[in-house]
Design a protein around this motif. Structure first.
Motif, PDB file in Angstrom:
ATOM      1  N   LEU A  87       2.227   1.745  -3.470  1.00  0.00           N
ATOM      2  CA  LEU A  87       1.189   2.290  -4.348  1.00  0.00           C
ATOM      3  C   LEU A  87       0.966   3.777  -4.087  1.00  0.00           C
ATOM      4  O   LEU A  87       0.831   4.576  -5.022  1.00  0.00           O
ATOM      5  CB  LEU A  87      -0.126   1.532  -4.166  1.00  0.00           C
ATOM      6  CG  LEU A  87      -0.197   0.131  -4.748  1.00  0.00           C
ATOM      7  CD1 LEU A  87      -1.490  -0.569  -4.310  1.00  0.00           C
ATOM      8  CD2 LEU A  87      -0.096   0.170  -6.261  1.00  0.00           C
ATOM      9  N   LEU A  89      -7.227   2.637  -0.721  1.00  0.00           N
ATOM     10  CA  LEU A  89      -8.153   1.540  -0.415  1.00  0.00           C
ATOM     11  C   LEU A  89      -7.441   0.374   0.264  1.00  0.00           C
ATOM     12  O   LEU A  89      -7.974  -0.217   1.211  1.00  0.00           O
ATOM     13  CB  LEU A  89      -8.852   1.077  -1.692  1.00  0.00           C
ATOM     14  CG  LEU A  89      -9.806   2.097  -2.310  1.00  0.00           C
ATOM     15  CD1 LEU A  89     -10.304   1.608  -3.664  1.00  0.00           C
ATOM     16  CD2 LEU A  89     -10.965   2.393  -1.375  1.00  0.00           C
ATOM     17  N   LEU A  90      -6.234   0.057  -0.189  1.00  0.00           N
ATOM     18  CA  LEU A  90      -5.485  -1.028   0.439  1.00  0.00           C
ATOM     19  C   LEU A  90      -5.094  -0.668   1.871  1.00  0.00           C
ATOM     20  O   LEU A  90      -5.128  -1.515   2.762  1.00  0.00           O
ATOM     21  CB  LEU A  90      -4.251  -1.374  -0.388  1.00  0.00           C
ATOM     22  CG  LEU A  90      -3.487  -2.626   0.026  1.00  0.00           C
ATOM     23  CD1 LEU A  90      -4.399  -3.847   0.066  1.00  0.00           C
ATOM     24  CD2 LEU A  90      -2.328  -2.860  -0.930  1.00  0.00           C
ATOM     25  N   ALA A 120      -5.778   3.114  -5.271  1.00  0.00           N
ATOM     26  CA  ALA A 120      -5.552   1.730  -4.846  1.00  0.00           C
ATOM     27  C   ALA A 120      -4.769   1.690  -3.533  1.00  0.00           C
ATOM     28  O   ALA A 120      -5.063   0.881  -2.644  1.00  0.00           O
ATOM     29  CB  ALA A 120      -4.810   0.952  -5.933  1.00  0.00           C
ATOM     30  N   ALA A 142       0.840  -1.209   0.000  1.00  0.00           N
ATOM     31  CA  ALA A 142       0.000   0.000   0.000  1.00  0.00           C
ATOM     32  C   ALA A 142       0.869   1.250   0.000  1.00  0.00           C
ATOM     33  O   ALA A 142       0.583   2.222  -0.714  1.00  0.00           O
ATOM     34  CB  ALA A 142      -0.935   0.003   1.212  1.00  0.00           C
ATOM     35  N   TYR A 164      -5.217   6.274 -10.233  1.00  0.00           N
ATOM     36  CA  TYR A 164      -5.631   4.913  -9.893  1.00  0.00           C
ATOM     37  C   TYR A 164      -4.656   4.257  -8.913  1.00  0.00           C
ATOM     38  O   TYR A 164      -5.069   3.522  -8.020  1.00  0.00           O
ATOM     39  CB  TYR A 164      -5.778   4.070 -11.162  1.00  0.00           C
ATOM     40  CG  TYR A 164      -6.823   4.617 -12.100  1.00  0.00           C
ATOM     41  CD1 TYR A 164      -8.173   4.568 -11.770  1.00  0.00           C
ATOM     42  CD2 TYR A 164      -6.468   5.224 -13.294  1.00  0.00           C
ATOM     43  CE1 TYR A 164      -9.135   5.084 -12.608  1.00  0.00           C
ATOM     44  CE2 TYR A 164      -7.413   5.743 -14.147  1.00  0.00           C
ATOM     45  CZ  TYR A 164      -8.746   5.671 -13.802  1.00  0.00           C
ATOM     46  OH  TYR A 164      -9.701   6.199 -14.633  1.00  0.00           O
ATOM     47  N   LEU A 165      -3.362   4.529  -9.086  1.00  0.00           N
ATOM     48  CA  LEU A 165      -2.371   3.997  -8.138  1.00  0.00           C
ATOM     49  C   LEU A 165      -2.602   4.559  -6.741  1.00  0.00           C
ATOM     50  O   LEU A 165      -2.588   3.821  -5.754  1.00  0.00           O
ATOM     51  CB  LEU A 165      -0.951   4.329  -8.602  1.00  0.00           C
ATOM     52  CG  LEU A 165      -0.435   3.615  -9.837  1.00  0.00           C
ATOM     53  CD1 LEU A 165       0.904   4.193 -10.276  1.00  0.00           C
ATOM     54  CD2 LEU A 165      -0.320   2.123  -9.591  1.00  0.00           C
TER      55      LEU A 165
END
Length: 157
Positions: free
Chosen positions: A18, A140-141, A137, A15, A133-134
């Motif tokens: 990202l 969210l992770l 993500a 995470a 988007y990275l």
């Protein structure tokens, strides 16, 4: 789904990777008057705020969209490696981070993008890139790792 501390530590590290990738890669391209393109990343946008003398926005966005999310992941990894995982103090810190994290990373990022977009002018075309988007993500992770860590600590404690 595996919920071992090692699994959660690796997820937290992923995470973080990202989030960092999302901070340095282009989030979007803004085209003004069909002639001028501005490619923005989170760190580039923050630097632009500093150059423009928007110091309060610079500090707020840097703190809430960069420093605190990364610090949260560091604390999560530390909590997963502590020997006294079931202590009440550990659980309090984790719950506070969990409640804070949902607000800090998503809402402030959206507000920051709106501020930058509005400051660039009225006639603007926006093209979204993979950096957005990275970063999403990673956010969210991080939320998933926090929730799974809470579950693991409650079960262990």
């Amino acid at each position: 789904m595996l919920k071992s501390p090692l699994y959660l530590r690796w997820l937290a590290l992923f995470a973080g990777a990202l989030l960092l990738a999302g901070m340095v890669t282009p989030l979007l391209t803004l085209t003004r008057l069909w002639l001028f393109d501005d490619r923005l990343s989170i760190l580039g946008g923050i630097a632009q705020l500093w150059v423009q003398g928007q110091y309060l926005l610079f500090v707020l966005i840097l703190a809430f969209s960069v420093l605190l999310p990364l610090a949260k992941l560091g604390v999560l990894i530390r909590l997963l490696t502590l020997s006294g995982r079931g202590s009440p103090a550990t659980r309090r810190i984790l719950r506070l981070m969990h409640e804070y994290g949902r607000w800090a990373m998503l809402d402030v990022m959206v507000v920051a993008m709106l501020i930058v977009t509005v400051k660039l002018g009225v006639i603007v075309s926006v093209q979204v890139h993979y950096g957005l988007y990275l970063f999403a993500a990673g956010v969210l992770l991080t939320m998933l790792v926090t929730r799974q860590t809470v579950n693991w600590l409650e079960r262990d404690g």
